[in-house]
Design an enzyme around this catalytic site. Structure first.
Site, PDB file in Angstrom:
ATOM      1  N   SER A  41      12.700  -2.314 -10.963  1.00  0.00           N
ATOM      2  CA  SER A  41      13.639  -1.314 -10.446  1.00  0.00           C
ATOM      3  C   SER A  41      14.598  -0.846 -11.537  1.00  0.00           C
ATOM      4  O   SER A  41      14.799  -1.514 -12.548  1.00  0.00           O
ATOM      5  CB  SER A  41      14.442  -1.900  -9.288  1.00  0.00           C
ATOM      6  OG  SER A  41      15.395  -2.827  -9.779  1.00  0.00           O
ATOM      7  N   ASP A  74      10.455   1.214  -9.877  1.00  0.00           N
ATOM      8  CA  ASP A  74      10.951   1.309  -8.505  1.00  0.00           C
ATOM      9  C   ASP A  74      12.367   1.891  -8.444  1.00  0.00           C
ATOM     10  O   ASP A  74      13.201   1.597  -9.309  1.00  0.00           O
ATOM     11  CB  ASP A  74      10.941  -0.103  -7.900  1.00  0.00           C
ATOM     12  CG  ASP A  74      11.054  -0.076  -6.384  1.00  0.00           C
ATOM     13  OD1 ASP A  74      10.490   0.838  -5.776  1.00  0.00           O
ATOM     14  OD2 ASP A  74      11.693  -0.983  -5.826  1.00  0.00           O
ATOM     15  N   GLU A 126      11.067   9.085  -1.544  1.00  0.00           N
ATOM     16  CA  GLU A 126      11.742   8.597  -0.347  1.00  0.00           C
ATOM     17  C   GLU A 126      12.487   9.718   0.351  1.00  0.00           C
ATOM     18  O   GLU A 126      13.128  10.556  -0.248  1.00  0.00           O
ATOM     19  CB  GLU A 126      12.743   7.494  -0.731  1.00  0.00           C
ATOM     20  CG  GLU A 126      13.552   7.003   0.458  1.00  0.00           C
ATOM     21  CD  GLU A 126      14.346   5.739   0.147  1.00  0.00           C
ATOM     22  OE1 GLU A 126      13.874   4.946  -0.686  1.00  0.00           O
ATOM     23  OE2 GLU A 126      15.416   5.576   0.712  1.00  0.00           O
ATOM     24  N   HIS A 168      17.456  -3.143   2.833  1.00  0.00           N
ATOM     25  CA  HIS A 168      17.362  -3.881   1.564  1.00  0.00           C
ATOM     26  C   HIS A 168      18.225  -5.143   1.565  1.00  0.00           C
ATOM     27  O   HIS A 168      19.244  -5.214   2.242  1.00  0.00           O
ATOM     28  CB  HIS A 168      17.821  -2.995   0.408  1.00  0.00           C
ATOM     29  CG  HIS A 168      16.818  -1.950   0.021  1.00  0.00           C
ATOM     30  ND1 HIS A 168      16.963  -0.633   0.337  1.00  0.00           N
ATOM     31  CD2 HIS A 168      15.654  -2.044  -0.655  1.00  0.00           C
ATOM     32  CE1 HIS A 168      15.942   0.055  -0.133  1.00  0.00           C
ATOM     33  NE2 HIS A 168      15.124  -0.774  -0.742  1.00  0.00           N
ATOM     34  N   HIS A 196      10.144  -0.344   2.478  1.00  0.00           N
ATOM     35  CA  HIS A 196      11.100  -1.014   1.591  1.00  0.00           C
ATOM     36  C   HIS A 196      11.880  -2.047   2.399  1.00  0.00           C
ATOM     37  O   HIS A 196      11.948  -1.985   3.623  1.00  0.00           O
ATOM     38  CB  HIS A 196      12.068   0.008   0.987  1.00  0.00           C
ATOM     39  CG  HIS A 196      11.457   0.786  -0.136  1.00  0.00           C
ATOM     40  ND1 HIS A 196      11.971   0.779  -1.411  1.00  0.00           N
ATOM     41  CD2 HIS A 196      10.361   1.578  -0.181  1.00  0.00           C
ATOM     42  CE1 HIS A 196      11.218   1.554  -2.190  1.00  0.00           C
ATOM     43  NE2 HIS A 196      10.241   2.050  -1.461  1.00  0.00           N
ATOM     44  N   GLY A 197      12.502  -2.994   1.686  1.00  0.00           N
ATOM     45  CA  GLY A 197      13.355  -3.960   2.372  1.00  0.00           C
ATOM     46  C   GLY A 197      12.585  -4.888   3.288  1.00  0.00           C
ATOM     47  O   GLY A 197      13.104  -5.342   4.316  1.00  0.00           O
ATOM     48  N   ASN A 218       7.076  -3.562   0.212  1.00  0.00           N
ATOM     49  CA  ASN A 218       7.927  -3.966  -0.919  1.00  0.00           C
ATOM     50  C   ASN A 218       8.732  -5.217  -0.583  1.00  0.00           C
ATOM     51  O   ASN A 218       9.459  -5.244   0.416  1.00  0.00           O
ATOM     52  CB  ASN A 218       8.928  -2.860  -1.246  1.00  0.00           C
ATOM     53  CG  ASN A 218       8.305  -1.700  -1.981  1.00  0.00           C
ATOM     54  OD1 ASN A 218       7.095  -1.629  -2.155  1.00  0.00           O
ATOM     55  ND2 ASN A 218       9.151  -0.790  -2.432  1.00  0.00           N
ATOM     56  N   THR A 221      13.923  -9.493  -2.258  1.00  0.00           N
ATOM     57  CA  THR A 221      14.899 -10.545  -1.950  1.00  0.00           C
ATOM     58  C   THR A 221      14.240 -11.869  -1.560  1.00  0.00           C
ATOM     59  O   THR A 221      14.713 -12.937  -1.955  1.00  0.00           O
ATOM     60  CB  THR A 221      15.844 -10.058  -0.837  1.00  0.00           C
ATOM     61  OG1 THR A 221      16.468  -8.847  -1.273  1.00  0.00           O
ATOM     62  CG2 THR A 221      16.925 -11.081  -0.542  1.00  0.00           C
TER      63      THR A 221
HETATM   64 ZN   LIG Z   1      13.538  -0.248  -2.001  1.00  0.00          ZN
END
Ligand SMILES: [Zn+2]
Length: 270
Positions: A41, A74, A126, A168, A196-197, A218, A221
């Site tokens: 990212s 990313d 996005e 996220h 995402h997240g 994705n 975390t």
């Molecule tokens: Zn993301």
């Protein structure tokens, strides 16, 4: 390897922060025997004070992997950085214009997508901010299927990140996905969809999302929960100073998490 060759089945993408992340992700994918996307990212690039060293490490780790690896940039908001995808040795980029208004997002995303066509780069974009980033939107944001279809038609992007209930940086797995909305977006939009997240999403919901039409999942975390948890345990229990002693179990825990998520995304375990 490019994303274009991997659109037949859902795939997981994992965020790389350190070299050990890249090594652990590939080790986990080799355990699972499944292809994987390694993503870097703009935030991680900022941490390394530039993309070159960490990107070169990812290229090297990917080249020696026993499974197919795609390298992806990313959440890139800087168009110039997006256009460095090829010279960094990557084949895929997410241009994130989600903080722009619709017209501005379409204009810049189309510029990156056209560049991508000319350079053989897969471009993800996005629309409708995924919760948890920058705090610009409430977590309740949802992508509108008709607007998503218009955005894809107007920009020519290869894949689209959508807002369907994930957020996220969640360390608890309590996000509730709107599966019916995923189905509606999937029916309306002709390109693969990206979630995402996903760290905050339970396994069963990830599997259900792929069945509803989600393609790229994705995960960032959740790997840090595994990695840092193991690191903390080791440091709490040991007085040694050799970082290898702490990083090895951390990298192994990360690899296990990766193998697990890849199997979930592949529909093997939920
Ligand atoms: Zn993301």
């Amino acid at each position: 390897m490019t994303c274009r060759e991997l659109t037949d089945a859902p795939i997981a993408a994992f965020n790389v922060i350190t070299l050990e992340h890249a090594e652990g992700i590939v080790a986990g994918a080799e355990q699972a025997g499944l292809p994987v996307i390694l993503q870097l990212s703009e935030n991680a690039i900022r941490f390394h004070e530039g993309p070159d060293a960490i990107a070169a490490a990812m290229v090297a780790v990917g080249a020696s992997a026993g499974i197919s690896v795609v390298l992806h940039l990313d959440h890139v908001t800087d168009v110039e950085l997006a256009m460095r995808t090829v010279d960094l040795g990557f084949t895929s980029v997410m241009y994130d214009g989600s903080t722009l208004d619709f017209v501005g997002n379409v204009r810049t995303t189309r510029q990156v997508a056209e560049w991508g066509v000319g350079n053989g780069v897969w471009v993800e974009a996005e629309l409708g901010e995924v919760g948890g980033k920058d705090g610009a939107h409430a977590p309740g944001v949802r992508t509108d299927p008709a607007e998503a279809a218009r955005f894809v038609a107007d920009t020519g992007v290869d894949s689209l990140a959508v807002a369907v209930g994930s957020s996220h940086a969640m360390t608890s797995r309590t996000a509730e996905l709107d599966l019916e909305l995923i189905e509606r977006i999937h029916a309306a939009v002709p390109v693969p969809l990206v979630l995402h997240g996903s760290s905050g999403v339970p396994d069963e919901a990830i599997a259900a999302a792929t069945r509803a039409g989600m393609w790229k999942i994705n995960i960032g975390t959740a790997l840090n929960v595994a990695f840092t948890g193991e690191l903390r345990d080791w440091l709490t229990a040991n007085q040694g100073v050799d970082p290898r002693k702490a990083l090895k179990p951390a990298r192994e825990a990360l690899a296990e998490a990766v193998a697990h998520y890849l199997r979930v995304v592949d529909g093997q375990a939920a």
